[in-house]
Design an enzyme around this catalytic site. Structure first.
Site, PDB file in Angstrom:
ATOM      1  N   THR A  12       0.820  -1.213   0.000  1.00 55.54           N
ATOM      2  CA  THR A  12       0.000   0.000   0.000  1.00 55.54           C
ATOM      3  C   THR A  12       0.856   1.266   0.000  1.00 55.54           C
ATOM      4  O   THR A  12       0.322   2.366   0.050  1.00 55.54           O
ATOM      5  CB  THR A  12      -0.946   0.030   1.217  1.00 55.54           C
ATOM      6  OG1 THR A  12      -0.168  -0.006   2.419  1.00 55.54           O
ATOM      7  CG2 THR A  12      -1.909  -1.141   1.184  1.00 55.54           C
ATOM      8  N   TYR A  14       4.062   3.944  -1.396  1.00 58.40           N
ATOM      9  CA  TYR A  14       4.239   4.796  -2.578  1.00 58.40           C
ATOM     10  C   TYR A  14       4.730   4.006  -3.785  1.00 58.40           C
ATOM     11  O   TYR A  14       4.189   4.127  -4.886  1.00 58.40           O
ATOM     12  CB  TYR A  14       5.226   5.912  -2.231  1.00 58.40           C
ATOM     13  CG  TYR A  14       5.350   6.986  -3.286  1.00 58.40           C
ATOM     14  CD1 TYR A  14       4.280   7.834  -3.561  1.00 58.40           C
ATOM     15  CD2 TYR A  14       6.534   7.162  -3.986  1.00 58.40           C
ATOM     16  CE1 TYR A  14       4.393   8.829  -4.520  1.00 58.40           C
ATOM     17  CE2 TYR A  14       6.662   8.152  -4.946  1.00 58.40           C
ATOM     18  CZ  TYR A  14       5.588   8.983  -5.211  1.00 58.40           C
ATOM     19  OH  TYR A  14       5.696   9.964  -6.168  1.00 58.40           O
ATOM     20  N   GLY A  16       5.178   0.513  -3.462  1.00 57.30           N
ATOM     21  CA  GLY A  16       4.544  -0.785  -3.334  1.00 57.30           C
ATOM     22  C   GLY A  16       3.300  -0.929  -4.182  1.00 57.30           C
ATOM     23  O   GLY A  16       3.076  -1.969  -4.814  1.00 57.30           O
ATOM     24  N   ARG A  35      -1.081  -6.726   6.763  1.00 60.17           N
ATOM     25  CA  ARG A  35      -0.554  -6.732   8.125  1.00 60.17           C
ATOM     26  C   ARG A  35      -1.668  -6.527   9.135  1.00 60.17           C
ATOM     27  O   ARG A  35      -2.550  -5.677   8.953  1.00 60.17           O
ATOM     28  CB  ARG A  35       0.523  -5.660   8.265  1.00 60.17           C
ATOM     29  CG  ARG A  35       1.770  -5.975   7.456  1.00 60.17           C
ATOM     30  CD  ARG A  35       2.701  -4.796   7.339  1.00 60.17           C
ATOM     31  NE  ARG A  35       3.168  -4.349   8.642  1.00 60.17           N
ATOM     32  CZ  ARG A  35       4.019  -3.326   8.806  1.00 60.17           C
ATOM     33  NH1 ARG A  35       4.457  -2.666   7.755  1.00 60.17           N
ATOM     34  NH2 ARG A  35       4.404  -2.983  10.020  1.00 60.17           N
ATOM     35  N   LYS A  44      -5.760   2.314   3.599  1.00 56.55           N
ATOM     36  CA  LYS A  44      -4.959   1.133   3.277  1.00 56.55           C
ATOM     37  C   LYS A  44      -5.847  -0.094   3.089  1.00 56.55           C
ATOM     38  O   LYS A  44      -5.617  -0.904   2.182  1.00 56.55           O
ATOM     39  CB  LYS A  44      -3.918   0.877   4.368  1.00 56.55           C
ATOM     40  CG  LYS A  44      -2.750   1.845   4.348  1.00 56.55           C
ATOM     41  CD  LYS A  44      -1.679   1.436   5.335  1.00 56.55           C
ATOM     42  CE  LYS A  44      -0.481   2.383   5.251  1.00 56.55           C
ATOM     43  NZ  LYS A  44       0.593   1.983   6.203  1.00 56.55           N
ATOM     44  N   LYS A 138      20.566   0.070   4.773  1.00 57.38           N
ATOM     45  CA  LYS A 138      20.338  -0.766   3.595  1.00 57.38           C
ATOM     46  C   LYS A 138      21.480  -1.747   3.386  1.00 57.38           C
ATOM     47  O   LYS A 138      21.263  -2.893   2.956  1.00 57.38           O
ATOM     48  CB  LYS A 138      20.140   0.112   2.361  1.00 57.38           C
ATOM     49  CG  LYS A 138      18.791   0.827   2.343  1.00 57.38           C
ATOM     50  CD  LYS A 138      18.594   1.643   1.073  1.00 57.38           C
ATOM     51  CE  LYS A 138      17.210   2.298   1.066  1.00 57.38           C
ATOM     52  NZ  LYS A 138      16.975   3.087  -0.161  1.00 57.38           N
TER      53      LYS A 138
END
Length: 311
Positions: A12, A14, A16, A35, A44, A138
């Site tokens: 849900t 940007y 995704g 979730r 969502k 990351k």
């Protein structure tokens, strides 16, 4: 060749939602993690229901319930994480590491795409604080993936057009400036700008491609490599109005980092690396690492066309 089954985590968000759309469009059996923590977020929930109506399957799971993640992962061949936040959301590293553990335990995933989709963290070792934490986290996720021997692809998508193009890369607005525009330095440093839907398309194209296995793929089509000054000129030609241009030196641009909220400091640092150092374009990308050359059939959006929506 049969299409992979794909689980999108963060569907849900940007990027995704673009990935979910691309999975469905390209004919993948698409699963979206629903979730339990969604609570009363009606927007969502309605988005998830719309995916279901378009043919996706919703899979309930929670990051506080490891086994639920494992069971969700076992349903698919490919997992794509799109849990990235805007500028600064340190807690997402914990969620991604939990996802890596679930993928490792499930043992069936043939490809994992972690939340990247921005600058290449492997090339940002010298990034300014506090924005460097984005890249360090990351890299921690990448290390966990590689230590777990999980097949993977890293997707580098550079600047999302919604945040960098419509506003001519101004930091304080998402709309085109009406009279004045700030240029970073001389405005001639090259960056790369991508329409968000194209990011989803290219990422999903790579799912079943053996050429992208265990590699970093850059979405950097040549016609979207532009300087800020070129971007401004495009808008001036489309709008028929010349803007007053004001240059800001690197020193003056960085000065506000001494104060202000941390998210703003992170944004300044990232803009500095993009528009003063040219961190998105100051290195070569091999032909088999660049998405528009791997998938020439994709008609990606040129920024002149993207800007027309703001007229």
């Amino acid at each position: 060749m049969a299409k992979s089954k794909v689980l999108v985590v963060g569907g849900t968000g940007y990027i995704g939602k673009r990935i979910v759309k691309a999975c469905l469009t390209q004919g993948h059996e698409t699963y979206v993690l629903q979730r339990r923590e969604i609570g009363l977020d009606i927007d969502k929930l309605q988005m998830l229901i719309s995916y279901k109506m378009e043919g996706a399957r919703l899979v309930e799971g929670s990051f506080s319930d490891h086994q639920s993640l494992v069971e969700a992962v076992k349903l698919v061949d490919v997992v794509i994480s799109a849990m990235s936040g805007v500028h600064f959301r340190s807690h997402n590293i914990l969620l991604q590491l939990k996802l890596v553990e679930a993928i490792k335990e499930a043992g069936n995933v043939k490809r994992f795409f972690p939340s990247e989709f921005g600058m290449d963290p492997a090339k940002m070792e010298d990034a300014l604080e506090p924005g460097n934490i984005t890249f360090k986290e990351k890299m921690i996720v990448r290390k966990a993936i590689q230590e777990a021997h999980i097949p993977h692809t890293y997707v580098i998508a550079n600047c999302f057009a919604g945040y960098f193009v419509g506003n001519l890369s101004q930091m304080t607005t998402l709309l085109p400036p009406k009279d004045n525009v700030v240029l970073y330095g001389d405005g001639n440093v090259k960056a790369c700008f991508m329409a968000e839907d194209d990011v989803g398309t290219y990422a999903v194209k790579a799912i079943d491609d053996p050429r992208t296995l265990n590699k970093t793929i850059y979405i950097r089509p040549p016609e979207n490599i532009l300087s800020q000054r070129e971007l401004v000129k495009m808008w001036e030609n489309l709008s028929g109005k010349e803007l007053n241009k004001h240059s800001i030196s690197a020193e003056d641009f960085l000065a506000p980092m001494k104060d202000g909220e941390i998210a703003h400091q992170v944004g300044i640092g990232h803009f500095y690396h993009i528009f003063y150092e040219g961190c998105l374009t100051n290195f070569e990308v091999q032909e088999d690492e660049e998405a528009s050359r791997l998938y020439p059939e994709v008609e990606y959006t040129r920024m002149n066309d993207y800007l027309k929506r703001y007229l």
